[in-house]
Design a protein around this motif. Sequence first.
Motif, PDB file in Angstrom:
ATOM      1  N   MET A 214       0.830  -1.216   0.000  1.00 37.35           N
ATOM      2  CA  MET A 214       0.000   0.000   0.000  1.00 37.35           C
ATOM      3  C   MET A 214       0.861   1.261   0.000  1.00 37.35           C
ATOM      4  SD  MET A 214      -3.212  -0.676  -0.210  1.00 37.35           S
ATOM      5  CE  MET A 214      -4.361   0.441   0.607  1.00 37.35           C
ATOM      6  N   THR A 215       1.939   1.278   0.770  1.00 33.80           N
ATOM      7  CA  THR A 215       2.784   2.471   0.816  1.00 33.80           C
ATOM      8  C   THR A 215       3.402   2.722  -0.553  1.00 33.80           C
ATOM      9  OG1 THR A 215       3.278   1.880   3.100  1.00 33.80           O
ATOM     10  CG2 THR A 215       4.607   3.621   2.136  1.00 33.80           C
ATOM     11  N   THR A 216       3.851   1.641  -1.206  1.00 35.52           N
ATOM     12  CA  THR A 216       4.433   1.810  -2.541  1.00 35.52           C
ATOM     13  C   THR A 216       3.390   2.373  -3.507  1.00 35.52           C
ATOM     14  OG1 THR A 216       5.758  -0.140  -2.079  1.00 35.52           O
ATOM     15  CG2 THR A 216       5.774   0.650  -4.331  1.00 35.52           C
ATOM     16  N   VAL A 217       2.170   1.826  -3.439  1.00 35.22           N
ATOM     17  CA  VAL A 217       1.094   2.305  -4.315  1.00 35.22           C
ATOM     18  C   VAL A 217       0.873   3.805  -4.123  1.00 35.22           C
ATOM     19  CG1 VAL A 217      -1.406   2.241  -4.664  1.00 35.22           C
ATOM     20  CG2 VAL A 217      -0.107   0.102  -4.527  1.00 35.22           C
ATOM     21  N   PHE A 218       0.775   4.216  -2.870  1.00 32.44           N
ATOM     22  CA  PHE A 218       0.431   5.627  -2.619  1.00 32.44           C
ATOM     23  C   PHE A 218       1.595   6.574  -2.872  1.00 32.44           C
ATOM     24  CE2 PHE A 218      -3.913   6.242  -1.287  1.00 32.44           C
ATOM     25  CZ  PHE A 218      -4.349   4.924  -1.242  1.00 32.44           C
ATOM     26  N   ILE A 219       2.813   6.104  -2.637  1.00 37.35           N
ATOM     27  CA  ILE A 219       3.950   6.988  -2.933  1.00 37.35           C
ATOM     28  C   ILE A 219       4.116   7.147  -4.446  1.00 37.35           C
ATOM     29  CG2 ILE A 219       6.445   7.332  -2.675  1.00 37.35           C
ATOM     30  CD1 ILE A 219       6.340   6.000  -0.021  1.00 37.35           C
ATOM     31  N   THR A 220       3.947   6.050  -5.186  1.00 36.47           N
ATOM     32  CA  THR A 220       4.072   6.171  -6.651  1.00 36.47           C
ATOM     33  C   THR A 220       2.917   7.009  -7.202  1.00 36.47           C
ATOM     34  OG1 THR A 220       3.004   4.015  -6.838  1.00 36.47           O
ATOM     35  CG2 THR A 220       5.367   4.060  -7.172  1.00 36.47           C
ATOM     36  N   ALA A 221       1.726   6.878  -6.602  1.00 38.60           N
ATOM     37  CA  ALA A 221       0.578   7.679  -7.061  1.00 38.60           C
ATOM     38  C   ALA A 221       0.860   9.170  -6.873  1.00 38.60           C
ATOM     39  CB  ALA A 221      -0.679   7.280  -6.298  1.00 38.60           C
ATOM     40  N   ALA A 222       1.708   9.502  -5.893  1.00 38.74           N
ATOM     41  CA  ALA A 222       2.063  10.902  -5.657  1.00 38.74           C
ATOM     42  C   ALA A 222       3.128  11.375  -6.636  1.00 38.74           C
ATOM     43  CB  ALA A 222       2.551  11.085  -4.215  1.00 38.74           C
ATOM     44  N   GLY A 223       3.536  10.502  -7.552  1.00 42.11           N
ATOM     45  CA  GLY A 223       4.456  10.925  -8.604  1.00 42.11           C
ATOM     46  C   GLY A 223       5.900  10.537  -8.385  1.00 42.11           C
ATOM     47  N   VAL A 224       6.168   9.814  -7.309  1.00 39.01           N
ATOM     48  CA  VAL A 224       7.544   9.390  -7.036  1.00 39.01           C
ATOM     49  C   VAL A 224       7.849   8.140  -7.865  1.00 39.01           C
ATOM     50  CG1 VAL A 224       9.142   8.610  -5.242  1.00 39.01           C
ATOM     51  CG2 VAL A 224       7.386  10.311  -4.708  1.00 39.01           C
ATOM     52  N   PRO A 225       9.018   8.073  -8.525  1.00 38.42           N
ATOM     53  CA  PRO A 225       9.346   6.874  -9.310  1.00 38.42           C
ATOM     54  C   PRO A 225       9.391   5.620  -8.435  1.00 38.42           C
ATOM     55  CG  PRO A 225      10.985   8.618  -9.624  1.00 38.42           C
ATOM     56  CD  PRO A 225      10.068   9.074  -8.552  1.00 38.42           C
ATOM     57  N   LEU A 226       9.068   4.488  -9.062  1.00 41.95           N
ATOM     58  CA  LEU A 226       8.956   3.215  -8.344  1.00 41.95           C
ATOM     59  C   LEU A 226      10.228   2.867  -7.575  1.00 41.95           C
ATOM     60  CD1 LEU A 226       6.789   1.002  -8.039  1.00 41.95           C
ATOM     61  CD2 LEU A 226       7.911  -0.230  -9.896  1.00 41.95           C
TER      62      LEU A 226
END
Lengths: 240, 290
Positions: free
Chosen positions: B48-60
């Motif tokens: 979930m954290t990865t999903v939301f951080i990437t959704a904020a525009g941060v590269p995977l």
Amino acid sequence: MRSDDPLLKIEGLRSGYGRIEALHGVSLEVRPGEVVALVGGNGAGKTTLLRAISGVQPVTAGGVRFSGTDLTRASAHARVKAGIAQVPEGRQIFSPLSIEDNLRLGAYLRKDAEIAADLERVYDLFPVLKERRRNPAGGLSGGQQQMLAIGRAMMSRPKLLLLDEPSMGLAPVLVDQVFAIIARLREEEAVTVFLVEQNAFAALSIADRGYVIETGEIAMTGSGRELLTDERVREAYLGV
Amino acid sequence: MPDFLQFCVSGLTVGAVYALVALGFTIIYNASDVVNFAQGEFVMIGGMTTVFITAAGVPLHFAIPAAILAAMVIGLLLHRLAIEPARGASAVTLIIITIGASIFLRGGAQIVFDKQFHSLPAFSGDTPVMIGGAAVLPQSFWVLGGAAVIVALLWFFFNRTLLGKAVLATAANRLAARLVGINTSFVVGFSFVLSAAIGAIAGILVAPITLTSYDIGALLALKGFAAAMLGGMGNPLGAIVGGLAVGLLEALGAGYISSTYKDAIAFIVILAVLFVLPGGFFGRASTERV
């Protein structure tokens, strides 16, 4: 520190398990280079005292000073770092780990370059451990486990070696061997020894001084020889 | 035959995740005798954290380490705030504490994130690779490879480093560990952090295949625990074998019998095995620690 200042000084130490007090104000001291024996019957508080010195037993009153530093509230690892090593009752080796790992973990807090050399010294002292150094320690016999526990404690290069019932559960010939090793460690490694034993005769025979503990209090003290010849000690602990 | 291979591949993929969860159980159980039922929440937090951080525009490739770090911090807090204060409590009390912590984390995730299902883009595209008639998603290789790398690193850590041996020593004999100068409280905290990292990595690797949401942790914890029991509680090799076995059972059960009963099939087989081998495949003969 002057040479006759005590290395270990315990004053009015009280400790217990829950609401049952096991030590009712124990005071004693161990001077550098001495072998001091603490003898007493089952449940007299010998193990509790050693646990308190090593910091794995809560203390309710009194103090533990080591090398002039107050260690009463220090953590167990701080005490190892300060130079106190214990060979606990019943060996307590790391059974699934290899013999060499057991010894290496004895030097866990050391960062110096002489750990490998010290390992060789322990192997010189106990050749049987070297032969089987890759094997799990749990496969050793009782006597060999006792050697391993002593070797592991020596790997921390202690100033003070605490031994809890090193003869317990060993055949008489092994008991003699263990006490010969303790005498040798004192000669060759210049380590100060505080020894707790139910086997009062063997312990007092190699000790410079001794204390007799009864129901959580020091009942008597004197040189090893004095206590060995004392009527009351002979009657109560030597069975003669 | 291609069917069978297909089921095996998907079973091994999900089994690798169970194996990582079971390894997390094993590491914490060995160091502290605690069965940490919040283990599944680390998987959820990772995904979930990865999903939301990437959704904020941060590269995977920045989001993934950040998510692992977040799980590690939560693992540390779990130990410091929930487990350490209850030191000396009975095993049952500690288990209830971890169940409480997992409910808390799930509730927190529902607020911090949301209640939707999310997916991550597959790391190397979605074009299946055909192997012997079975279509294998590239992400399956990531999951299996990632699990293999973690197992290799863990092996190295426990067999070749002093800290790893200190963890094993703490597991073998806590009193003796303290007497040689090992800070056992640190070691137990460390094992929580390590388990959290492993769980989070599993959650990130599998998110592109199975989707993730705030409430995936409970079932994963149960499956991971069952896998650890099947392999023999406390045995790392058992955790891996148990995890893969549970994954395979599920996939084969779903494929040949009914996907409705896939969870039930896995648990029934585990029960049957434990009736015959109460200690699991690699378990100790005695059950004194339970």
